[in-house]
Design a protein around this motif. Structure first.
Motif, PDB file in Angstrom:
ATOM      1  N   GLU A 219       0.805  -1.219   0.000  1.00  0.00           N
ATOM      2  CA  GLU A 219       0.000   0.000   0.000  1.00  0.00           C
ATOM      3  C   GLU A 219       0.839   1.269   0.000  1.00  0.00           C
ATOM      4  OE1 GLU A 219      -3.268   0.019  -0.281  1.00  0.00           O
ATOM      5  OE2 GLU A 219      -3.317  -2.175  -0.342  1.00  0.00           O
ATOM      6  N   HIS A 220       2.135   1.147   0.257  1.00  0.00           N
ATOM      7  CA  HIS A 220       2.991   2.321   0.379  1.00  0.00           C
ATOM      8  C   HIS A 220       4.250   2.147  -0.465  1.00  0.00           C
ATOM      9  CE1 HIS A 220       0.467   2.645   3.997  1.00  0.00           C
ATOM     10  NE2 HIS A 220       0.656   3.948   3.868  1.00  0.00           N
ATOM     11  N   ILE A 221       4.923   3.253  -0.685  1.00  0.00           N
ATOM     12  CA  ILE A 221       6.178   3.266  -1.407  1.00  0.00           C
ATOM     13  C   ILE A 221       7.171   4.107  -0.629  1.00  0.00           C
ATOM     14  CG2 ILE A 221       5.473   5.237  -2.862  1.00  0.00           C
ATOM     15  CD1 ILE A 221       7.075   3.852  -5.147  1.00  0.00           C
ATOM     16  N   ARG A 222       8.398   3.632  -0.567  1.00  0.00           N
ATOM     17  CA  ARG A 222       9.496   4.373   0.075  1.00  0.00           C
ATOM     18  C   ARG A 222      10.232   5.166  -0.995  1.00  0.00           C
ATOM     19  NH1 ARG A 222       9.149   3.678   5.785  1.00  0.00           N
ATOM     20  NH2 ARG A 222       8.084   1.689   6.091  1.00  0.00           N
TER      21      ARG A 222
ATOM     22  N   ARG B 216      18.026  14.539  -0.410  1.00  0.00           N
ATOM     23  CA  ARG B 216      18.815  13.425   0.134  1.00  0.00           C
ATOM     24  C   ARG B 216      18.210  12.867   1.415  1.00  0.00           C
ATOM     25  NH1 ARG B 216      20.200  13.256  -4.845  1.00  0.00           N
ATOM     26  NH2 ARG B 216      21.919  14.619  -5.464  1.00  0.00           N
ATOM     27  N   GLN B 217      16.887  13.011   1.549  1.00  0.00           N
ATOM     28  CA  GLN B 217      16.162  12.439   2.670  1.00  0.00           C
ATOM     29  C   GLN B 217      15.243  11.323   2.164  1.00  0.00           C
ATOM     30  OE1 GLN B 217      17.079  13.392   5.657  1.00  0.00           O
ATOM     31  NE2 GLN B 217      18.325  15.077   4.848  1.00  0.00           N
ATOM     32  N   LEU B 218      14.655  10.548   3.101  1.00  0.00           N
ATOM     33  CA  LEU B 218      13.798   9.423   2.768  1.00  0.00           C
ATOM     34  C   LEU B 218      12.367   9.682   3.240  1.00  0.00           C
ATOM     35  CD1 LEU B 218      16.107   6.401   3.732  1.00  0.00           C
ATOM     36  CD2 LEU B 218      16.028   7.718   1.596  1.00  0.00           C
ATOM     37  N   TYR B 219      11.412   9.212   2.442  1.00  0.00           N
ATOM     38  CA  TYR B 219      10.004   9.454   2.695  1.00  0.00           C
ATOM     39  C   TYR B 219       9.204   8.163   2.507  1.00  0.00           C
ATOM     40  CZ  TYR B 219      11.207  14.424   2.159  1.00  0.00           C
ATOM     41  OH  TYR B 219      11.772  15.664   2.288  1.00  0.00           O
ATOM     42  N   ARG B 220       7.994   8.146   3.058  1.00  0.00           N
ATOM     43  CA  ARG B 220       7.024   7.072   2.852  1.00  0.00           C
ATOM     44  C   ARG B 220       5.715   7.704   2.411  1.00  0.00           C
ATOM     45  NH1 ARG B 220       3.186   4.387   6.548  1.00  0.00           N
ATOM     46  NH2 ARG B 220       2.971   2.167   6.011  1.00  0.00           N
ATOM     47  N   ALA B 221       5.109   7.137   1.364  1.00  0.00           N
ATOM     48  CA  ALA B 221       3.883   7.720   0.827  1.00  0.00           C
ATOM     49  C   ALA B 221       2.945   6.607   0.372  1.00  0.00           C
ATOM     50  CB  ALA B 221       4.201   8.643  -0.347  1.00  0.00           C
ATOM     51  N   PRO B 222       1.642   6.871   0.314  1.00  0.00           N
ATOM     52  CA  PRO B 222       0.716   5.892  -0.263  1.00  0.00           C
ATOM     53  C   PRO B 222       1.048   5.665  -1.738  1.00  0.00           C
ATOM     54  CG  PRO B 222      -0.473   7.584   0.963  1.00  0.00           C
ATOM     55  CD  PRO B 222       0.932   8.067   0.812  1.00  0.00           C
ATOM     56  N   VAL B 223       1.054   4.416  -2.170  1.00  0.00           N
ATOM     57  CA  VAL B 223       1.436   4.120  -3.549  1.00  0.00           C
ATOM     58  C   VAL B 223       0.390   4.627  -4.534  1.00  0.00           C
ATOM     59  CG1 VAL B 223       0.393   1.828  -3.728  1.00  0.00           C
ATOM     60  CG2 VAL B 223       2.524   2.335  -4.964  1.00  0.00           C
ATOM     61  N   ARG B 224      -0.824   4.901  -4.077  1.00  0.00           N
ATOM     62  CA  ARG B 224      -1.849   5.475  -4.951  1.00  0.00           C
ATOM     63  C   ARG B 224      -1.810   7.005  -4.974  1.00  0.00           C
ATOM     64  NH1 ARG B 224      -5.491   1.671  -6.518  1.00  0.00           N
ATOM     65  NH2 ARG B 224      -5.439  -0.313  -5.391  1.00  0.00           N
ATOM     66  N   GLY B 225      -0.913   7.592  -4.178  1.00  0.00           N
ATOM     67  CA  GLY B 225      -0.818   9.033  -4.105  1.00  0.00           C
ATOM     68  C   GLY B 225      -1.344   9.569  -2.798  1.00  0.00           C
ATOM     69  N   GLY B 226      -0.844  10.734  -2.405  1.00  0.00           N
ATOM     70  CA  GLY B 226      -1.252  11.347  -1.159  1.00  0.00           C
ATOM     71  C   GLY B 226      -0.071  11.996  -0.462  1.00  0.00           C
ATOM     72  N   ALA B 227      -0.244  12.295   0.805  1.00  0.00           N
ATOM     73  CA  ALA B 227       0.776  13.017   1.559  1.00  0.00           C
ATOM     74  C   ALA B 227       1.934  12.096   1.929  1.00  0.00           C
ATOM     75  CB  ALA B 227       0.163  13.615   2.821  1.00  0.00           C
ATOM     76  N   ALA B 228       3.151  12.579   1.702  1.00  0.00           N
ATOM     77  CA  ALA B 228       4.358  11.831   2.061  1.00  0.00           C
ATOM     78  C   ALA B 228       4.756  12.144   3.502  1.00  0.00           C
ATOM     79  CB  ALA B 228       5.499  12.187   1.123  1.00  0.00           C
ATOM     80  N   GLU B 229       5.348  11.156   4.155  1.00  0.00           N
ATOM     81  CA  GLU B 229       5.850  11.289   5.526  1.00  0.00           C
ATOM     82  C   GLU B 229       7.376  11.261   5.500  1.00  0.00           C
ATOM     83  OE1 GLU B 229       5.993   8.641   9.679  1.00  0.00           O
ATOM     84  OE2 GLU B 229       4.980   7.875   7.878  1.00  0.00           O
ATOM     85  N   LEU B 230       8.008  12.267   6.100  1.00  0.00           N
ATOM     86  CA  LEU B 230       9.462  12.296   6.201  1.00  0.00           C
ATOM     87  C   LEU B 230       9.919  11.261   7.224  1.00  0.00           C
ATOM     88  CD1 LEU B 230      12.219  13.643   5.550  1.00  0.00           C
ATOM     89  CD2 LEU B 230      11.728  15.251   7.407  1.00  0.00           C
ATOM     90  N   ILE B 231      10.826  10.361   6.813  1.00  0.00           N
ATOM     91  CA  ILE B 231      11.324   9.307   7.704  1.00  0.00           C
ATOM     92  C   ILE B 231      12.623   9.722   8.384  1.00  0.00           C
ATOM     93  CG2 ILE B 231      12.120   6.916   7.816  1.00  0.00           C
ATOM     94  CD1 ILE B 231       9.112   7.278   7.296  1.00  0.00           C
ATOM     95  N   THR B 232      13.496  10.412   7.678  1.00  0.00           N
ATOM     96  CA  THR B 232      14.813  10.756   8.204  1.00  0.00           C
ATOM     97  C   THR B 232      14.758  12.085   8.951  1.00  0.00           C
ATOM     98  OG1 THR B 232      15.301  11.593   5.980  1.00  0.00           O
ATOM     99  CG2 THR B 232      16.140   9.427   6.543  1.00  0.00           C
TER     100      THR B 232
END
Length: 225
Positions: free
Chosen positions: A88-91, A97-113
């Motif tokens: 359901e998500h994509i990294r 140069r930071q990493l994020y997680r977001a819904p694979v269908r689109g939507g708001a990304a979450e900053l992981i780093t």
């Protein structure tokens, strides 16, 4: 940072081929956008691809058309993205140069780093543990004396923090991907004989093992799932 683009007169093609090296199939061609790093969606009927700092979905039909996956809250993306095991998500990696997680269908990304990284390391995403709880990435640093340093293999918590550095030169290491059982990280490295060979290492940094021994430049191992 400027996005990579097609040169005048160039076209970009997307092909698929079976694991037994069956006849390749051309799925899409464009002269408008440089596409990179196709990944299969869990449905198996579409690819997710990056181009011009954005994500695109390419359905594998006779009349394939690119559909943008609208991800918000993230800078321009680079070509380092990995599907999450939950389907359901994509990294994502971005040009900050930071990493994020977001819904694979689109939507708001979450900053992981969001936690400070060790020594100001720059993140280039490569793999996700089969459990989804850790990320593997290539880390580089920029120094006033040497500029950008060669890459090394790192892992971190998928929620941020808990960095572990698994390699430390000389020579670059890159393209780290977890095995399906999560017991190894496969990657390419110059640690063994000075040019790119495929190797593997345990997630605790032990058991480094060289797997190729030829004169080719062996890059980016990908294991069947």
């Amino acid at each position: 940072m400027p996005q990579r683009k097609l040169m005048p007169g160039q076209t970009c093609q997307v092909w698929t081929v079976g694991p037994a090296c069956t006849e390749p199939v051309k799925r899409f061609e464009t002269s408008r956008i440089l596409l990179e790093s196709p990944n299969w969606l869990s449905s198996g009927d579409s690819l997710v691809i990056n181009g011009e700092g954005r994500l695109w979905r390419l359905p594998l039909t006779e009349a394939s058309q690119l559909d943008e996956i609208a991800v918000t809250g993230v800078p321009d993306l680079n070509n380092d993205h990995v599907l999450d095991p939950d389907g359901e998500h994509i990294r994502l990696s971005a040009y900050d140069r930071q990493l994020y997680r977001a819904p694979v269908r689109g939507g708001a990304a979450e900053l992981i780093t969001r936690d400070p990284s060790p020594d100001g390391v720059l993140h280039f995403l490569d793999g996700v543990h089969p459990r989804g709880d850790r990320l593997a990435f290539t880390g580089l640093r920029e120094t006033p004396e040497r500029g950008r340093t060669p890459g090394d293999v790192y892992t971190m918590s998928a929620k941020g923090g808990d960095y572990r550095r698994l390699t430390s030169g000389p020579g670059a290491s890159d393209g780290c991907e977890y095995s399906p059982d999560g017991k190894w990280l496969y990657f390419h490295t110059e640690l063994c004989d000075g040019h790119a060979q495929i190797a593997r290492i345990r997630p605790d940094g032990s058991g480094l093992e060289q797997l190729t021994f030829d004169d080719r430049g062996n890059w980016f191992p990908h294991l069947p799932r």
